[in-house]
Design a protein around this motif. Structure first.
Motif, PDB file in Angstrom:
ATOM      1  N   ARG A 118       0.842  -1.197   0.000  1.00  0.00           N
ATOM      2  CA  ARG A 118       0.000   0.000   0.000  1.00  0.00           C
ATOM      3  C   ARG A 118       0.880   1.251   0.000  1.00  0.00           C
ATOM      4  O   ARG A 118       0.629   2.193  -0.749  1.00  0.00           O
ATOM      5  N   GLN A 122       0.923   4.065  -2.816  1.00  0.00           N
ATOM      6  CA  GLN A 122       0.562   5.415  -2.403  1.00  0.00           C
ATOM      7  C   GLN A 122       1.655   6.400  -2.820  1.00  0.00           C
ATOM      8  O   GLN A 122       1.361   7.482  -3.345  1.00  0.00           O
ATOM      9  N   ALA A 151      -3.116  11.080  -2.474  1.00  0.00           N
ATOM     10  CA  ALA A 151      -2.761   9.669  -2.636  1.00  0.00           C
ATOM     11  C   ALA A 151      -3.229   8.856  -1.433  1.00  0.00           C
ATOM     12  O   ALA A 151      -3.761   7.745  -1.589  1.00  0.00           O
ATOM     13  N   ALA A 152      -3.066   9.408  -0.243  1.00  0.00           N
ATOM     14  CA  ALA A 152      -3.547   8.720   0.963  1.00  0.00           C
ATOM     15  C   ALA A 152      -5.065   8.581   0.925  1.00  0.00           C
ATOM     16  O   ALA A 152      -5.610   7.543   1.329  1.00  0.00           O
ATOM     17  N   LEU A 155      -6.070   5.575  -1.340  1.00  0.00           N
ATOM     18  CA  LEU A 155      -5.892   4.265  -0.700  1.00  0.00           C
ATOM     19  C   LEU A 155      -6.849   4.073   0.465  1.00  0.00           C
ATOM     20  O   LEU A 155      -7.349   2.959   0.676  1.00  0.00           O
TER      21      LEU A 155
END
Length: 182
Positions: A118, A122, A151-152, A155
């Protein structure tokens, strides 16, 4: 003269068959105890077929998401609005091996691997976004911070979507919500 039929699985289904086989094995015996050979044996394909689709065992889980992020990156480079490119990640991303792995991370023994993968994805998305923001004239530091938050958010939306068995909410809607929060 008609060409000879090709043997083996059709290319379009092998990726899915490999993903299903991998997830079954991860649930049965755990991620670490499952080898690429185990996966290919279960799927009924050769080891070289596995590497035609995936660079590593963990990529089995991420292939659908990676394809969507690659498409979003192309759209970002092509000038599409950032929000539209990011919410587009949810278009066509069906509940797949990644959603199954997220919801069964402990049973599969894959929680640590998912966290590492992840973070890699990310950061990759953050780099794409930051480059876009800089091209649009944003100062580098501001671009990095904004890109990191977005980006966080992407996810986090994927995790929330999968954690709710991927059926309760549409991923595109969750992406719009988390992007607005970022």
């Amino acid at each position: 003269m008609t060409p000879e039929p090709r043997s083996g699985r059709p290319r379009s289904s092998s990726r899915e068959v490999l993903s299903e086989a991998a997830c079954e094995l991860f649930l049965e015996q755990g991620y670490d105890a499952t080898s690429v050979s185990d996966i290919t044996r279960r799927a009924g394909v050769s080891r070289s077929s596995f590497f035609n689709y995936f660079a590593a065992k963990s990529d089995v889980l991420w292939s659908g998401f990676d394809e969507q992020v690659n498409a979003a990156a192309r759209r970002l480079r092509g000038g599409e609005a950032v929000d539209a490119a990011l919410t587009g990640i949810g278009d066509g991303l069906a509940p797949d091996a990644l959603a199954l792995a997220i919801t069964n991370a402990d049973a599969m023994g894959i929680a640590g691997e998912l966290d590492r993968d992840r973070a890699v994805r990310q950061f990759r998305l953050q780099r794409e976004l930051a480059a876009r923001f800089v091209r649009d004239g944003m100062p580098q530091l501001a671009a990095e911070v904004r890109a990191g938050a977005l980006a966080a958010a992407v996810l986090a939306a994927v995790w929330a979507w999968a954690d709710r068995t991927a059926a309760e909410r549409v991923l595109r809607d969750l992406l719009a919500t988390t992007i607005a929060l970022a």
